[in-house]
Design a protein around this motif. Sequence first.
Motif, mmCIF file in Angstrom:
data_model
loop_
_atom_site.group_PDB
_atom_site.id
_atom_site.type_symbol
_atom_site.label_atom_id
_atom_site.label_comp_id
_atom_site.label_asym_id
_atom_site.label_seq_id
_atom_site.Cartn_x
_atom_site.Cartn_y
_atom_site.Cartn_z
ATOM 1 N N UNK A 20 45.523 39.453 29.468
ATOM 2 C CA UNK A 20 45.935 40.640 30.570
ATOM 3 C C UNK A 20 44.621 41.363 30.697
ATOM 4 N N UNK A 21 44.258 41.687 31.950
ATOM 5 C CA UNK A 21 43.009 42.224 32.511
ATOM 6 C C UNK A 21 43.459 43.646 32.958
ATOM 7 N N UNK A 22 42.882 44.713 32.431
ATOM 8 C CA UNK A 22 43.254 46.045 32.823
ATOM 9 C C UNK A 22 42.120 46.650 33.370
ATOM 10 N N UNK A 61 50.951 34.666 33.220
ATOM 11 C CA UNK A 61 51.551 34.280 34.791
ATOM 12 C C UNK A 61 50.524 33.473 35.062
ATOM 13 N N UNK A 62 50.954 32.624 36.280
ATOM 14 C CA UNK A 62 50.353 31.468 36.797
ATOM 15 C C UNK A 62 48.986 32.173 37.516
ATOM 16 N N UNK A 63 47.899 31.467 36.988
ATOM 17 C CA UNK A 63 46.677 31.746 37.617
ATOM 18 C C UNK A 63 46.480 31.295 38.878
ATOM 19 N N UNK A 64 46.197 32.190 39.793
ATOM 20 C CA UNK A 64 46.007 31.844 41.191
ATOM 21 C C UNK A 64 44.761 32.334 42.012
ATOM 22 N N UNK A 65 43.928 33.202 41.124
ATOM 23 C CA UNK A 65 42.777 33.701 41.808
ATOM 24 C C UNK A 65 41.697 33.908 40.717
ATOM 25 N N UNK A 66 40.377 33.949 41.247
ATOM 26 C CA UNK A 66 39.157 34.231 40.523
ATOM 27 C C UNK A 66 38.516 35.395 41.113
ATOM 28 N N UNK A 67 38.294 36.037 39.878
ATOM 29 C CA UNK A 67 37.735 37.575 40.107
ATOM 30 C C UNK A 67 36.418 37.798 39.691
ATOM 31 N N UNK A 68 35.755 38.754 40.394
ATOM 32 C CA UNK A 68 34.155 39.061 40.087
ATOM 33 C C UNK A 68 34.237 40.696 40.026
ATOM 34 N N UNK A 69 34.154 41.368 38.917
ATOM 35 C CA UNK A 69 33.782 42.617 38.775
ATOM 36 C C UNK A 69 32.699 43.149 39.725
ATOM 37 N N UNK A 70 32.942 44.072 40.930
ATOM 38 C CA UNK A 70 31.791 44.438 41.588
ATOM 39 C C UNK A 70 31.387 45.903 41.066
ATOM 40 N N UNK A 71 32.373 46.903 40.620
ATOM 41 C CA UNK A 71 32.048 48.161 40.208
ATOM 42 C C UNK A 71 33.040 48.416 39.294
ATOM 43 N N UNK A 72 32.526 49.145 38.089
ATOM 44 C CA UNK A 72 33.418 49.581 37.175
ATOM 45 C C UNK A 72 33.558 48.574 35.952
ATOM 46 N N UNK A 73 34.482 48.843 35.007
ATOM 47 C CA UNK A 73 34.722 47.963 33.945
ATOM 48 C C UNK A 73 36.114 47.685 33.844
ATOM 49 N N UNK A 74 36.449 46.493 33.142
ATOM 50 C CA UNK A 74 37.682 45.855 32.912
ATOM 51 C C UNK A 74 37.727 45.597 31.447
ATOM 52 N N UNK A 75 39.008 45.732 30.908
ATOM 53 C CA UNK A 75 39.418 45.282 29.499
ATOM 54 C C UNK A 75 40.041 43.883 29.628
ATOM 55 N N UNK A 103 39.164 44.023 46.284
ATOM 56 C CA UNK A 103 40.318 44.632 45.921
ATOM 57 C C UNK A 103 40.042 45.837 44.869
ATOM 58 N N UNK A 104 40.973 47.141 44.781
ATOM 59 C CA UNK A 104 40.578 48.206 44.221
ATOM 60 C C UNK A 104 41.701 48.568 43.210
ATOM 61 N N UNK A 105 41.226 48.982 42.228
ATOM 62 C CA UNK A 105 42.364 49.270 40.901
ATOM 63 C C UNK A 105 41.888 50.852 40.524
ATOM 64 N N UNK A 165 45.397 50.414 35.412
ATOM 65 C CA UNK A 165 46.086 49.431 36.137
ATOM 66 C C UNK A 165 45.661 48.147 35.829
ATOM 67 N N UNK A 166 46.994 47.280 35.838
ATOM 68 C CA UNK A 166 46.814 46.132 35.469
ATOM 69 C C UNK A 166 46.487 45.136 36.530
ATOM 70 N N UNK A 167 45.508 44.283 36.401
ATOM 71 C CA UNK A 167 44.964 43.396 37.511
ATOM 72 C C UNK A 167 45.769 42.088 37.388
ATOM 73 N N UNK A 168 45.644 41.416 36.109
ATOM 74 C CA UNK A 168 46.459 40.061 35.867
ATOM 75 C C UNK A 168 47.082 40.230 34.586
#
Length: 362
Positions: free
Chosen positions: A180-182, A135-149, A122-124, A128-131
Amino acid sequence: MLPCVIKKDTYLFRQGDNASHFFFLEQGVLELYINNQLKKELLPGTAFGELALIYNAVRSASILALADSILWCLDRVTFSNFFKDISERLYREHRNFLDGVSFFRFLTSDQKDSLALKLSKQFFQKNEVIVNQGEIATSFYIVMNGTVSVFIDKVQTRTLGEGQCFGEGSLFEDTNVKGTVVAESANVTCLAIGVTTLRQMFGQNLEKMALRYLIKLAFEKNGTLCHLTEMQKYKIIDLMMIREVTNELIDLEDPTIFVPLQGDLLAENGELIASGEVFGEQFLVESNYKCKGKVRFAGNYGILAEISLENLKSTLCFDKFVDFVQENSNSHENAKFFTEIYREDASLQMMTEYLKSKESKG
Protein backbone atom coordinates in the motif's frame (compact mmCIF):
# COMPACT_ATOMS: atom_id res chain seq x y z
CA MET A 1 -15.00 33.52 -20.01
CA LEU A 2 -18.69 34.38 -20.25
CA PRO A 3 -21.15 34.44 -17.32
CA CYS A 4 -24.07 32.02 -17.31
CA VAL A 5 -27.05 32.09 -14.94
CA ILE A 6 -29.28 29.03 -14.50
CA LYS A 7 -32.48 28.85 -12.45
CA LYS A 8 -33.38 26.17 -9.92
CA ASP A 9 -34.79 22.92 -11.40
CA THR A 10 -33.43 23.78 -14.85
CA TYR A 11 -31.11 21.52 -16.86
CA LEU A 12 -27.83 23.07 -17.97
CA PHE A 13 -27.54 20.20 -20.47
CA ARG A 14 -28.76 16.63 -20.80
CA GLN A 15 -26.98 13.35 -21.37
CA GLY A 16 -26.53 12.82 -25.12
CA ASP A 17 -26.56 16.55 -26.01
CA ASN A 18 -23.83 17.91 -28.29
CA ALA A 19 -21.10 19.62 -26.29
CA SER A 20 -20.24 23.28 -26.93
CA HIS A 21 -18.90 24.74 -23.64
CA PHE A 22 -16.68 24.12 -20.62
CA PHE A 23 -18.10 25.30 -17.27
CA PHE A 24 -16.91 26.59 -13.89
CA LEU A 25 -19.43 26.83 -11.04
CA GLU A 26 -19.06 30.06 -9.01
CA GLN A 27 -22.26 30.03 -6.96
CA GLY A 28 -25.09 27.55 -6.32
CA VAL A 29 -25.42 23.76 -6.34
CA LEU A 30 -25.77 21.39 -9.30
CA GLU A 31 -26.66 17.71 -9.51
CA LEU A 32 -25.02 15.27 -11.92
CA TYR A 33 -27.17 12.41 -13.29
CA ILE A 34 -26.08 9.45 -15.41
CA ASN A 35 -28.87 7.33 -16.89
CA ASN A 36 -31.33 9.27 -14.68
CA GLN A 37 -29.48 8.24 -11.52
CA LEU A 38 -28.05 10.90 -9.21
CA LYS A 39 -24.26 10.40 -8.98
CA LYS A 40 -23.04 13.47 -7.06
CA GLU A 41 -23.52 17.14 -6.26
CA LEU A 42 -21.31 19.82 -7.78
CA LEU A 43 -20.36 22.65 -5.41
CA PRO A 44 -18.82 26.10 -6.05
CA GLY A 45 -15.27 25.82 -7.37
CA THR A 46 -16.06 22.76 -9.52
CA ALA A 47 -15.11 22.73 -13.21
CA PHE A 48 -16.73 20.27 -15.61
CA GLY A 49 -17.61 19.54 -19.21
CA GLU A 50 -14.08 19.26 -20.59
CA LEU A 51 -14.08 15.58 -21.61
CA ALA A 52 -16.79 15.95 -24.24
CA LEU A 53 -14.86 18.84 -25.78
CA ILE A 54 -11.49 17.09 -25.66
CA TYR A 55 -12.81 13.91 -27.27
CA ASN A 56 -15.44 15.59 -29.46
CA ALA A 57 -18.16 13.48 -27.86
CA VAL A 58 -21.73 14.02 -26.68
CA ARG A 59 -22.47 14.79 -23.04
CA SER A 60 -22.04 11.71 -20.83
CA ALA A 61 -24.22 13.07 -18.02
CA SER A 62 -27.08 15.47 -17.28
CA ILE A 63 -26.60 18.55 -15.08
CA LEU A 64 -29.58 19.88 -13.09
CA ALA A 65 -29.61 23.05 -10.96
CA LEU A 66 -30.55 22.30 -7.37
CA ALA A 67 -30.58 26.05 -6.66
CA ASP A 68 -30.21 29.25 -8.64
CA SER A 69 -26.60 29.11 -9.86
CA ILE A 70 -23.95 31.29 -11.49
CA LEU A 71 -21.39 29.74 -13.82
CA TRP A 72 -18.61 30.88 -16.12
CA CYS A 73 -18.16 29.17 -19.47
CA LEU A 74 -15.66 28.83 -22.31
CA ASP A 75 -16.76 28.08 -25.87
CA ARG A 76 -15.22 25.16 -27.77
CA VAL A 77 -12.69 27.21 -29.79
CA THR A 78 -11.42 29.17 -26.78
CA PHE A 79 -11.25 26.03 -24.69
CA SER A 80 -9.32 24.16 -27.41
CA ASN A 81 -6.73 26.94 -27.66
CA PHE A 82 -6.45 27.10 -23.87
CA PHE A 83 -6.16 23.32 -23.59
CA LYS A 84 -3.47 23.22 -26.28
CA ASP A 85 -1.42 25.81 -24.40
CA ILE A 86 -1.79 23.92 -21.12
CA SER A 87 -0.86 20.63 -22.82
CA GLU A 88 2.31 22.13 -24.28
CA ARG A 89 3.39 23.55 -20.92
CA LEU A 90 2.69 20.24 -19.16
CA TYR A 91 4.62 18.38 -21.85
CA ARG A 92 7.70 20.58 -21.35
CA GLU A 93 7.43 20.21 -17.58
CA HIS A 94 7.11 16.43 -17.77
CA ARG A 95 9.90 16.12 -20.33
CA ASN A 96 12.35 18.13 -18.24
CA PHE A 97 11.45 16.14 -15.15
CA LEU A 98 12.11 12.79 -16.90
CA ASP A 99 15.78 13.70 -17.34
CA GLY A 100 16.13 13.43 -13.57
CA VAL A 101 14.35 10.08 -13.15
CA SER A 102 16.88 7.27 -12.83
CA PHE A 103 14.38 4.60 -13.88
CA PHE A 104 14.29 6.09 -17.39
CA ARG A 105 18.03 6.72 -17.58
CA PHE A 106 18.35 4.06 -20.29
CA LEU A 107 15.83 5.68 -22.65
CA THR A 108 16.89 7.72 -25.65
CA SER A 109 15.89 11.38 -25.91
CA ASP A 110 13.23 10.52 -28.53
CA GLN A 111 11.77 7.83 -26.26
CA LYS A 112 11.54 10.32 -23.39
CA ASP A 113 9.79 12.75 -25.73
CA SER A 114 7.14 10.12 -26.50
CA LEU A 115 6.76 9.16 -22.85
CA ALA A 116 6.25 12.78 -21.72
CA LEU A 117 3.19 13.01 -23.95
CA LYS A 118 1.55 10.01 -22.23
CA LEU A 119 2.07 10.97 -18.58
CA SER A 120 -0.79 12.31 -16.49
CA LYS A 121 -0.40 14.37 -13.33
CA GLN A 122 -2.25 13.22 -10.19
CA PHE A 123 -2.56 15.02 -6.84
CA PHE A 124 -2.92 13.51 -3.36
CA GLN A 125 -3.39 14.89 0.15
CA LYS A 126 -1.64 13.72 3.31
CA ASN A 127 -2.68 10.18 4.36
CA GLU A 128 -4.54 9.60 1.08
CA VAL A 129 -4.09 6.07 -0.28
CA ILE A 130 -2.65 6.00 -3.80
CA VAL A 131 -2.68 2.22 -4.34
CA ASN A 132 -3.76 -0.62 -2.07
CA GLN A 133 -1.85 -3.85 -1.47
CA GLY A 134 -3.50 -6.75 -3.24
CA GLU A 135 -5.39 -4.81 -5.90
CA ILE A 136 -4.59 -5.42 -9.58
CA ALA A 137 -1.59 -3.37 -10.66
CA THR A 138 -2.56 -1.23 -13.64
CA SER A 139 -0.37 1.88 -13.38
CA PHE A 140 3.23 2.95 -12.90
CA TYR A 141 3.91 6.05 -10.78
CA ILE A 142 6.73 8.58 -10.42
CA VAL A 143 6.80 10.88 -7.39
CA MET A 144 7.11 14.44 -8.74
CA ASN A 145 6.69 16.40 -5.50
CA GLY A 146 6.40 15.36 -1.86
CA THR A 147 6.98 11.97 -0.25
CA VAL A 148 5.00 8.74 -0.04
CA SER A 149 5.22 5.79 2.35
CA VAL A 150 5.12 2.14 1.32
CA PHE A 151 3.47 -0.39 3.66
CA ILE A 152 3.64 -4.17 3.26
CA ASP A 153 1.22 -6.04 5.53
CA LYS A 154 0.66 -2.72 7.38
CA VAL A 155 4.39 -2.37 8.18
CA GLN A 156 6.18 0.66 6.69
CA THR A 157 9.08 -0.56 4.57
CA ARG A 158 10.35 2.55 2.80
CA THR A 159 9.74 6.19 1.94
CA LEU A 160 9.93 7.49 -1.62
CA GLY A 161 10.65 11.04 -2.71
CA GLU A 162 11.03 13.12 -5.85
CA GLY A 163 12.11 11.12 -8.89
CA GLN A 164 11.49 7.73 -7.28
CA CYS A 165 8.98 5.23 -8.66
CA PHE A 166 6.54 2.58 -7.54
CA GLY A 167 4.59 -0.02 -9.45
CA GLU A 168 7.70 -1.24 -11.27
CA GLY A 169 7.00 -4.89 -10.41
CA SER A 170 3.98 -4.90 -12.73
CA LEU A 171 6.08 -3.88 -15.73
CA PHE A 172 7.47 -7.34 -16.41
CA GLU A 173 4.72 -9.53 -15.04
CA ASP A 174 0.97 -9.32 -14.47
CA THR A 175 0.68 -9.03 -10.74
CA ASN A 176 -1.13 -7.51 -7.81
CA VAL A 177 0.15 -4.45 -5.95
CA LYS A 178 2.85 -5.60 -3.52
CA GLY A 179 2.33 -2.84 -0.96
CA THR A 180 0.00 0.00 0.00
CA VAL A 181 1.34 3.45 -0.94
CA VAL A 182 0.13 6.45 1.09
CA ALA A 183 0.82 10.17 0.67
CA GLU A 184 3.11 11.18 3.53
CA SER A 185 3.62 14.91 2.97
CA ALA A 186 0.85 17.50 2.94
CA ASN A 187 0.68 17.62 -0.87
CA VAL A 188 1.95 14.91 -3.19
CA THR A 189 2.14 15.09 -6.96
CA CYS A 190 2.71 11.96 -9.03
CA LEU A 191 3.09 11.33 -12.73
CA ALA A 192 1.21 8.19 -13.76
CA ILE A 193 0.95 6.04 -16.86
CA GLY A 194 -0.87 2.79 -17.55
CA VAL A 195 1.23 -0.38 -17.56
CA THR A 196 -0.38 -1.49 -20.84
CA THR A 197 0.62 1.80 -22.48
CA LEU A 198 4.22 1.44 -21.30
CA ARG A 199 4.43 -2.12 -22.62
CA GLN A 200 3.09 -1.01 -26.00
CA MET A 201 5.62 1.82 -26.16
CA PHE A 202 8.79 0.00 -25.14
CA GLY A 203 8.17 -3.74 -25.44
CA GLN A 204 11.02 -5.88 -24.08
CA ASN A 205 13.11 -2.79 -23.26
CA LEU A 206 10.60 -2.03 -20.52
CA GLU A 207 11.43 -5.25 -18.69
CA LYS A 208 15.14 -4.45 -18.89
CA MET A 209 14.53 -0.99 -17.42
CA ALA A 210 12.43 -2.43 -14.60
CA LEU A 211 15.02 -5.08 -13.75
CA ARG A 212 17.89 -2.57 -13.76
CA TYR A 213 15.89 -0.28 -11.51
CA LEU A 214 15.31 -3.15 -9.07
CA ILE A 215 19.07 -3.75 -8.95
CA LYS A 216 19.67 -0.10 -8.13
CA LEU A 217 17.07 -0.23 -5.33
CA ALA A 218 18.82 -3.33 -3.95
CA PHE A 219 22.18 -1.50 -3.97
CA GLU A 220 20.74 1.54 -2.23
CA LYS A 221 19.32 -0.43 0.70
CA ASN A 222 22.38 -2.66 1.06
CA GLY A 223 24.70 -1.60 3.89
CA THR A 224 27.82 -2.15 1.78
CA LEU A 225 26.94 -1.14 -1.78
CA CYS A 226 25.05 1.98 -0.69
CA HIS A 227 28.46 3.66 -0.28
CA LEU A 228 29.05 3.61 -4.04
CA THR A 229 28.43 6.76 -6.05
CA GLU A 230 25.59 6.89 -8.56
CA MET A 231 28.05 6.58 -11.42
CA GLN A 232 29.68 3.53 -9.85
CA LYS A 233 26.33 1.83 -9.29
CA TYR A 234 25.36 2.35 -12.92
CA LYS A 235 28.70 0.98 -14.12
CA ILE A 236 28.11 -2.23 -12.20
CA ILE A 237 24.46 -2.49 -13.30
CA ASP A 238 25.50 -2.11 -16.95
CA LEU A 239 27.88 -5.07 -16.61
CA MET A 240 25.69 -7.39 -14.52
CA MET A 241 24.36 -10.45 -16.28
CA ILE A 242 20.58 -10.78 -15.90
CA ARG A 243 19.20 -14.22 -16.66
CA GLU A 244 16.25 -16.49 -16.10
CA VAL A 245 17.01 -19.47 -13.88
CA THR A 246 15.02 -22.71 -14.05
CA ASN A 247 15.71 -25.82 -11.94
CA GLU A 248 19.34 -24.78 -11.37
CA LEU A 249 21.55 -25.00 -8.32
CA ILE A 250 23.75 -21.91 -7.97
CA ASP A 251 27.19 -22.46 -6.47
CA LEU A 252 28.18 -19.92 -3.81
CA GLU A 253 31.90 -20.76 -3.67
CA ASP A 254 32.93 -18.50 -6.57
CA PRO A 255 33.20 -14.87 -5.36
CA THR A 256 30.09 -13.37 -6.97
CA ILE A 257 27.55 -10.68 -6.13
CA PHE A 258 23.95 -11.88 -6.63
CA VAL A 259 20.62 -10.03 -6.67
CA PRO A 260 17.47 -12.15 -7.06
CA LEU A 261 15.08 -9.88 -8.98
CA GLN A 262 12.07 -12.16 -9.22
CA GLY A 263 11.61 -15.00 -6.76
CA ASP A 264 13.43 -15.83 -3.51
CA LEU A 265 16.65 -17.83 -3.26
CA LEU A 266 16.63 -20.76 -0.85
CA ALA A 267 19.89 -22.07 0.63
CA GLU A 268 20.56 -25.69 1.55
CA ASN A 269 20.49 -24.75 5.25
CA GLY A 270 17.04 -23.22 4.84
CA GLU A 271 18.22 -19.58 4.82
CA LEU A 272 16.18 -17.34 2.53
CA ILE A 273 17.59 -14.60 0.33
CA ALA A 274 14.54 -12.49 -0.49
CA SER A 275 13.88 -10.97 -3.88
CA GLY A 276 15.51 -7.54 -4.12
CA GLU A 277 18.26 -8.31 -1.59
CA VAL A 278 21.99 -8.42 -2.34
CA PHE A 279 23.98 -11.54 -1.51
CA GLY A 280 27.76 -11.93 -1.69
CA GLU A 281 28.78 -8.39 -0.70
CA GLN A 282 30.86 -10.03 2.07
CA PHE A 283 33.41 -10.88 -0.62
CA LEU A 284 34.02 -7.13 -0.97
CA VAL A 285 34.79 -6.36 2.66
CA GLU A 286 36.42 -9.60 3.84
CA SER A 287 39.39 -10.68 1.74
CA ASN A 288 39.41 -14.18 3.26
CA TYR A 289 35.65 -14.67 3.15
CA LYS A 290 34.58 -18.14 2.08
CA CYS A 291 31.09 -19.29 1.28
CA LYS A 292 30.09 -22.87 0.72
CA GLY A 293 26.92 -24.52 -0.43
CA LYS A 294 24.37 -23.90 -3.12
CA VAL A 295 21.10 -22.04 -3.51
CA ARG A 296 18.10 -22.42 -5.78
CA PHE A 297 15.00 -20.42 -6.48
CA ALA A 298 12.00 -21.37 -4.39
CA GLY A 299 9.54 -22.61 -6.98
CA ASN A 300 12.49 -23.55 -9.24
CA TYR A 301 12.18 -20.38 -11.36
CA GLY A 302 13.41 -16.84 -10.98
CA ILE A 303 15.33 -13.94 -12.50
CA LEU A 304 18.87 -13.36 -11.23
CA ALA A 305 21.41 -10.56 -11.68
CA GLU A 306 25.04 -11.41 -11.01
CA ILE A 307 28.58 -10.10 -11.42
CA SER A 308 31.86 -11.74 -10.42
CA LEU A 309 34.01 -10.08 -7.78
CA GLU A 310 36.91 -9.97 -10.26
CA ASN A 311 34.81 -8.16 -12.86
CA LEU A 312 33.46 -5.71 -10.30
CA LYS A 313 36.92 -4.84 -8.94
CA SER A 314 38.28 -4.46 -12.45
CA THR A 315 35.40 -2.14 -13.39
CA LEU A 316 35.78 0.14 -10.36
CA CYS A 317 39.59 -0.17 -10.25
CA PHE A 318 40.17 -0.97 -6.59
CA ASP A 319 41.99 -3.56 -4.52
CA LYS A 320 40.55 -3.06 -1.03
CA PHE A 321 36.91 -2.02 -0.85
CA VAL A 322 37.25 -0.30 2.54
CA ASP A 323 39.96 2.02 1.19
CA PHE A 324 37.92 2.56 -1.96
CA VAL A 325 34.86 3.67 0.04
CA GLN A 326 37.05 6.02 2.08
CA GLU A 327 38.32 7.58 -1.14
CA ASN A 328 34.69 8.01 -2.24
CA SER A 329 33.85 9.92 0.93
CA ASN A 330 36.86 12.21 0.47
CA SER A 331 36.29 12.74 -3.24
CA HIS A 332 34.06 15.08 -5.24
CA GLU A 333 33.17 12.07 -7.36
CA ASN A 334 29.60 11.75 -6.19
CA ALA A 335 26.13 11.59 -7.69
CA LYS A 336 25.73 15.34 -8.02
CA PHE A 337 28.91 15.88 -10.01
CA PHE A 338 29.22 12.76 -12.11
CA THR A 339 25.86 11.36 -13.17
CA GLU A 340 24.65 12.28 -16.60
CA ILE A 341 21.60 13.87 -15.02
CA TYR A 342 23.52 16.58 -13.14
CA ARG A 343 26.64 16.96 -15.29
CA GLU A 344 25.48 20.29 -16.73
CA ASP A 345 24.59 21.70 -13.31
CA ALA A 346 27.98 20.56 -11.97
CA SER A 347 29.80 22.24 -14.83
CA LEU A 348 27.96 25.50 -14.17
CA GLN A 349 28.72 25.28 -10.46
CA MET A 350 32.44 24.64 -11.04
CA MET A 351 32.61 27.48 -13.57
CA THR A 352 30.91 29.83 -11.08
CA GLU A 353 33.39 28.88 -8.37
CA TYR A 354 36.28 29.42 -10.79
CA LEU A 355 35.03 32.89 -11.76
CA LYS A 356 34.57 33.82 -8.09
CA SER A 357 38.15 32.78 -7.36
CA LYS A 358 39.38 34.90 -10.31
CA GLU A 359 37.44 37.90 -9.01
CA SER A 360 38.85 37.54 -5.51
CA LYS A 361 42.40 37.39 -6.91
CA GLY A 362 41.71 40.40 -9.14
